[in-house]
Write a protein that holds these residues in place. Sequence first.
Motif, mmCIF file in Angstrom:
data_model
loop_
_atom_site.group_PDB
_atom_site.id
_atom_site.type_symbol
_atom_site.label_atom_id
_atom_site.label_comp_id
_atom_site.label_asym_id
_atom_site.label_seq_id
_atom_site.Cartn_x
_atom_site.Cartn_y
_atom_site.Cartn_z
ATOM 1 N N CYS A 131 0.831 -1.219 0.000
ATOM 2 C CA CYS A 131 0.000 0.000 0.000
ATOM 3 C C CYS A 131 0.862 1.263 0.000
ATOM 4 C CB CYS A 131 -0.938 -0.001 1.211
ATOM 5 S SG CYS A 131 -1.999 1.448 1.331
ATOM 6 N N GLU A 132 1.896 1.286 0.817
ATOM 7 C CA GLU A 132 2.744 2.486 0.879
ATOM 8 C C GLU A 132 3.368 2.777 -0.479
ATOM 9 O OE1 GLU A 132 6.440 4.459 3.401
ATOM 10 O OE2 GLU A 132 5.834 2.414 3.859
ATOM 11 N N ALA A 133 3.910 1.754 -1.123
ATOM 12 C CA ALA A 133 4.522 1.940 -2.451
ATOM 13 C C ALA A 133 3.475 2.401 -3.464
ATOM 14 C CB ALA A 133 5.173 0.637 -2.913
ATOM 15 N N ALA A 134 2.276 1.835 -3.399
ATOM 16 C CA ALA A 134 1.211 2.219 -4.336
ATOM 17 C C ALA A 134 0.825 3.682 -4.145
ATOM 18 C CB ALA A 134 -0.010 1.316 -4.148
ATOM 19 N N LYS A 139 3.161 10.356 -7.273
ATOM 20 C CA LYS A 139 4.062 10.729 -8.373
ATOM 21 C C LYS A 139 3.325 10.861 -9.706
ATOM 22 C CE LYS A 139 7.958 8.815 -10.910
ATOM 23 N NZ LYS A 139 8.758 7.603 -11.091
ATOM 24 N N VAL A 140 2.529 9.858 -10.094
ATOM 25 C CA VAL A 140 1.955 9.860 -11.451
ATOM 26 C C VAL A 140 0.620 10.590 -11.559
ATOM 27 C CG1 VAL A 140 3.183 7.741 -12.080
ATOM 28 C CG2 VAL A 140 0.801 7.601 -11.345
ATOM 29 N N ILE A 148 -6.799 13.266 -4.481
ATOM 30 C CA ILE A 148 -6.488 13.549 -5.884
ATOM 31 C C ILE A 148 -7.468 14.628 -6.321
ATOM 32 C CG2 ILE A 148 -6.277 12.624 -8.220
ATOM 33 C CD1 ILE A 148 -6.023 9.818 -6.938
ATOM 34 N N ASP A 149 -6.969 15.843 -6.476
ATOM 35 C CA ASP A 149 -7.827 16.976 -6.842
ATOM 36 C C ASP A 149 -9.070 17.060 -5.950
ATOM 37 O OD1 ASP A 149 -6.114 17.811 -8.862
ATOM 38 O OD2 ASP A 149 -7.165 16.691 -10.418
ATOM 39 N N GLY A 150 -8.874 16.838 -4.648
ATOM 40 C CA GLY A 150 -9.970 16.941 -3.685
ATOM 41 C C GLY A 150 -10.789 15.668 -3.509
ATOM 42 N N GLU A 151 -10.559 14.673 -4.345
ATOM 43 C CA GLU A 151 -11.261 13.389 -4.211
ATOM 44 C C GLU A 151 -10.405 12.455 -3.355
ATOM 45 O OE1 GLU A 151 -14.330 12.925 -5.396
ATOM 46 O OE2 GLU A 151 -14.298 14.921 -6.302
ATOM 47 N N ILE A 152 -11.055 11.638 -2.559
ATOM 48 C CA ILE A 152 -10.347 10.788 -1.606
ATOM 49 C C ILE A 152 -10.352 9.323 -2.042
ATOM 50 C CG2 ILE A 152 -10.396 9.908 0.785
ATOM 51 C CD1 ILE A 152 -9.509 12.836 0.561
ATOM 52 N N ALA A 154 1.141 6.294 -17.555
ATOM 53 C CA ALA A 154 1.915 6.227 -16.312
ATOM 54 C C ALA A 154 1.319 5.189 -15.360
ATOM 55 C CB ALA A 154 1.961 7.606 -15.639
ATOM 56 N N LEU A 155 0.003 5.163 -15.249
ATOM 57 C CA LEU A 155 -0.646 4.184 -14.363
ATOM 58 C C LEU A 155 -0.387 2.758 -14.822
ATOM 59 C CD1 LEU A 155 -4.109 5.841 -13.674
ATOM 60 C CD2 LEU A 155 -2.450 5.131 -11.934
ATOM 61 N N CYS A 156 -0.424 2.518 -16.130
ATOM 62 C CA CYS A 156 -0.299 1.158 -16.663
ATOM 63 C C CYS A 156 1.141 0.670 -16.793
ATOM 64 C CB CYS A 156 -1.017 1.052 -18.005
ATOM 65 S SG CYS A 156 -2.807 1.223 -17.851
#
Length: 137
Positions: A13-16, A22-23, A58-62, A97-99
């Motif tokens: 989880c921490e790495a994710a 980052k991405v 992420i832009d205010g979304e959790i 980046a995600l993939c």
Amino acid sequence: MQVSPYLHFNGNCEAAFKFYEKVLGAKIVMMLTHEGAPADMPTPPEWKKKIMHARISIDGEIIMGSDAPPAHFHKPQGFSVSLSVADPAEAERKFKALCEGGSVHMPFGKTFFSKGFGMGADQFGIPWMVNCPLEGQ
């Protein structure tokens, strides 16, 4: 009322969450390890650094998450985390980046319902959909 996805990880989880920072430009709001649990809560020594609960914005979304104990972890299935990104170039960049290190299920490209859409899974096995909606959608 707020609805937020809660993701369970296989010990990473921490790495994710650092990867999403980052991405995706996410911000880690909190990250609690089992080390921070009350002393009377039994935790195996090898589990002390694993994440008990974490939260990113992420832009205010959790999005929340944690490391699932090994006997309770199941490979994610039956859902995707969906991102809506206004700019097609930025949507494609985020998708790629995600993939990276994961898998692409539907390459990012223009569709009848969007300026760009793609589906894949990240290197942690979390499924994502990235969409750049058409005007007015």
